[in-house]
Design a protein around this motif. Sequence first.
Motif, PDB file in Angstrom:
ATOM      1  N   GLU A 571      41.525 -14.564  -4.622  1.00  0.00           N
ATOM      2  CA  GLU A 571      41.557 -15.737  -6.070  1.00  0.00           C
ATOM      3  C   GLU A 571      40.788 -17.082  -5.469  1.00  0.00           C
ATOM      4  O   GLU A 571      40.931 -17.164  -4.239  1.00  0.00           O
ATOM      5  CB  GLU A 571      43.037 -15.874  -6.136  1.00  0.00           C
ATOM      6  N   TYR A 573      41.160 -21.022  -6.154  1.00  0.00           N
ATOM      7  CA  TYR A 573      41.775 -22.126  -6.788  1.00  0.00           C
ATOM      8  C   TYR A 573      41.163 -23.418  -6.860  1.00  0.00           C
ATOM      9  O   TYR A 573      40.502 -23.502  -5.806  1.00  0.00           O
ATOM     10  CB  TYR A 573      43.389 -22.104  -6.410  1.00  0.00           C
ATOM     11  N   ILE A 616      54.036 -17.959  -3.130  1.00  0.00           N
ATOM     12  CA  ILE A 616      54.607 -18.346  -4.521  1.00  0.00           C
ATOM     13  C   ILE A 616      53.487 -17.790  -5.781  1.00  0.00           C
ATOM     14  O   ILE A 616      54.086 -17.700  -6.852  1.00  0.00           O
ATOM     15  CB  ILE A 616      54.438 -19.897  -4.792  1.00  0.00           C
ATOM     16  N   PHE A 617      52.369 -17.443  -5.439  1.00  0.00           N
ATOM     17  CA  PHE A 617      51.560 -16.984  -6.629  1.00  0.00           C
ATOM     18  C   PHE A 617      51.342 -15.486  -6.457  1.00  0.00           C
ATOM     19  O   PHE A 617      50.721 -14.743  -7.161  1.00  0.00           O
ATOM     20  CB  PHE A 617      50.233 -17.625  -6.462  1.00  0.00           C
ATOM     21  N   HIS A 618      52.194 -14.806  -5.481  1.00  0.00           N
ATOM     22  CA  HIS A 618      52.244 -13.320  -5.456  1.00  0.00           C
ATOM     23  C   HIS A 618      50.772 -12.820  -5.357  1.00  0.00           C
ATOM     24  O   HIS A 618      50.332 -11.980  -6.064  1.00  0.00           O
ATOM     25  CB  HIS A 618      52.929 -12.749  -6.399  1.00  0.00           C
ATOM     26  N   VAL A 667      51.410 -22.959 -17.342  1.00  0.00           N
ATOM     27  CA  VAL A 667      51.929 -22.232 -16.306  1.00  0.00           C
ATOM     28  C   VAL A 667      52.246 -22.930 -15.018  1.00  0.00           C
ATOM     29  O   VAL A 667      51.640 -24.124 -15.075  1.00  0.00           O
ATOM     30  CB  VAL A 667      50.902 -21.155 -15.836  1.00  0.00           C
ATOM     31  N   GLU A 668      53.577 -22.776 -14.644  1.00  0.00           N
ATOM     32  CA  GLU A 668      54.006 -23.644 -13.375  1.00  0.00           C
ATOM     33  C   GLU A 668      53.025 -23.531 -12.321  1.00  0.00           C
ATOM     34  O   GLU A 668      52.708 -22.384 -12.093  1.00  0.00           O
ATOM     35  CB  GLU A 668      55.411 -23.293 -13.366  1.00  0.00           C
ATOM     36  N   VAL A 670      50.234 -24.697 -12.255  1.00  0.00           N
ATOM     37  CA  VAL A 670      48.645 -24.749 -12.425  1.00  0.00           C
ATOM     38  C   VAL A 670      48.558 -25.866 -13.771  1.00  0.00           C
ATOM     39  O   VAL A 670      49.288 -25.726 -14.746  1.00  0.00           O
ATOM     40  CB  VAL A 670      48.439 -23.483 -13.323  1.00  0.00           C
ATOM     41  N   LEU A 693      57.781 -25.011  -7.530  1.00  0.00           N
ATOM     42  CA  LEU A 693      57.832 -23.706  -7.720  1.00  0.00           C
ATOM     43  C   LEU A 693      58.343 -23.229  -6.163  1.00  0.00           C
ATOM     44  O   LEU A 693      59.185 -22.164  -6.067  1.00  0.00           O
ATOM     45  CB  LEU A 693      56.372 -23.067  -7.560  1.00  0.00           C
TER      46      LEU A 693
END
Lengths: 696, 164
Positions: A571, A573, A616-618, A667-668, A670, A693
């Motif tokens: 991912e 970000y 936290i974002f798995h 979305v928490e 983001v 979070l």
Amino acid sequence: MSIDMAQFHQVFFEESFEGLDIMESGLLNLDMGDVDSETINTIFRAAHSIKGGSGTFGFSSVANFTHVMETLLDEMRDGRRQVTQSAVDVLLGSVDCLREMMTAIQDESEVDEARVAEHKQALETELNGSETPVVKEDSTIAPEPSSSIPSNDEPTISGWKISFCPHTDLLKTGNDPVRMFRELAELGDLEVIVDFQGVPTLFELDPEECHLSWTLILKGDVARESIDDIFDWVEDECDLSVQSLSAAQSGIDEAATATTALETQAPIEAPKNSPSASTTEQSETPAPVKTPSKDKGASKAKPPAAKASGSIRVDTGKIDTLINMVGELVITQSMLSLVGEHFSLDKLDQLKNGLTQLERHTRELQESVMNIRMLPISFVFSRFPRLVHDLSNKLDKKIELKLVGEHTEVDKTVVELISDPLVHLVRNSLDHGIEMPADRLAAGKPETGTVTLEAYHRGGNIVIEVKDDGKGLNKDMLRQKAIEKGLIDEGTVLTDKQCYELIFMAGFSTAEAVTDVSGRGVGMDVVRRNIQSLGGNIEIISELGVGSTMAIHLPLTLAILDGQSIAVGDETYIVPLGSIIESINITDDMVNRVAGKGETFRLRDEYLPIVRMHDIFHVESAKAVNLIEGLIVVVEGQGVRCGLFVDDLLGQQQVVIKSLEANYRCVEGVSSATILGDGSVGLILDIPGLVRLSNQ
Amino acid sequence: MANDAKVNQSNKNAQYLTFDLAGEMYGVEILKVQEIRGWEAVREIPNTPDFIKGALNLRGEIVPIVDLRIRFAMDNIEYTPVTVVIVLCVDTPTGNNVMGIVADAVSDVLDIKVSDIKEKPNLGSKIDTHFMRGMYVSKGHMVMLLDVDKLLNPEEFEGIVGLG
């Protein structure tokens, strides 16, 4: 041929509101002793355009109202009337009234006729009441006893005394006094007394000039409007005064004036307060205020929806730049397609050049398009001289307002959304910050307090400061208040900064009594929320007895962001570049665990929590699981600092902010999304959200 | 709501786009369909329910993608070249949302007389049918007509139990 006038309405309203702003600032700048004729001319022109426009579009109520204002201004312009404070106040009140009328018409809602009549009455009183320029201050504010009553039942007055003194060229414009008198005679019993004194000798006499003036006594139940109607056409070409007979005959009884002054002053005062009171009340619970301001609060709640898709006025220079840029872009494009048509390897350089050019043009184009959305902050600041003027009068304080950096340009959205919070802050400074003149003198400060509004750029941010040299915030008192209200516990230890931040808590107000101006404790938390919704934050610097400064930090633009891409497994970000403090590699000995779970690391003298992004974002594909394998990006958002644990840093780029909520929802962790260079979606991180979070 | 519509427009025709999902046929109102595109990789959105596959860049707009198989608690399968994303325009309480649903394959466009739409079956409390509009029988196959406005309401995404 019929033209749909409605299509021009928007333009008319925009121009009129602009005109009203001009009138307002002009009136505020009028210096009583030494009146600048150019200023009066400017005000007059603005009033005249509004009158003309509203007449054209058929808003006769506005036209009629402006007409009375214009008459008053005209007399000031010609020097036939002295500019008094009371006249200026009445005019300012009328500007407010006019603005309300326009807003009402724009929203197609009900115009508050009673208020309009009231202001018109005040104007007319000003117009007639002080015929002799030097009048006692209080008698100009208070309407003549007779004319204050008729606002309710005008027609019951038994008659009018009209003094009609036409200018010499009245006849040249085709107006015949005889015809007007004949019309008057139809209304009631008319007595005409003519004054020959102005007539020159026969040798000097020009038969086309009018040198006569008349005093007309009209007896009977005649409404004031019907008289005005008759003189409507010549109002600009004569000196006209209409007085009710009862007033003219009985003479002005001092006592009567005094009592009615008390009665009539109230309705004039009330509407003057209401606009300022209601501006901040839009978003808050309407407190039990006087009915006029409450009504306005309700009617004001509607417009934002309609205004959301507002237009923007752009400097032609900016458009020209844009057109030039597009022209060059087209040239580059055609050059590139020429290269592409018969491409061979020897044209590679040409292609590269073309692409570089294309890149440059695109960037420039982007910048100048963004520039179009930028407006000088003076759009917001310009309303404050009036606010300070009104409020300082009301609070009996002497306050000077300084505006610095009005030309600083900010995004249009910011301009629209920042003004309410700013109004609130300025009102707070005036009400709570600046002391009464006597207290100031006692504290060894100048009698006049200073409030400074300053805007400037710093880094990628714009900073707006509201600074006052008042009494400053009292930490101990704030703390005490918060304990009393049960917002914090007795034993809570707070730093200075945290003490000041107490005022942002909902339900916190330090004002001894709830005043019209502030003190309901619903304000500051809303202010902070509004600013945060713009992606900014507010900071308080204060020193007891010296003054306080509220500094608002806002992103320059809301559409583009400088971002740092980070990798967590597969991912990508984006972290807003502005919130990154530094990136470090950490070793195990820097890490401390609290209760075996919460991880913190030492950065110089501070201990910061570690937020593991992959946790936290798995993200299952994360490469770095041990803290030494990855990187810690130290970030700060809304006063919270933490270290984000990520796999790698990728690169910096400007990203266009796209809303995630438009099609999905919030979305928490983001804040929004963007499109990356390869066309895929990237998510922009929200630092405070991430901290929340990780605490869960 | 479906009943009212049935009474009022019993003679009217409606067009439904049908698609295949694990051998079952589903239909969505064709007027809600914005476009159909092949499956491509999407960006995962963290901390969302499993059936939100992620977000897609649709000409500059960020569009969330819902996998109906996961949404309906069916077996998960690999995406193939015929796997499609049906981009829908959804009416939600907050306005119009654009969202995509992943389907195994698109089948047909059916002209359906509104009066021919059957009541949705009552399957007890085990299976939630509130986002179904009704049933239709086409050439012996049963087609389940979905109410996308209810199915794709982001506010209802939390705590959803599968359909089957």
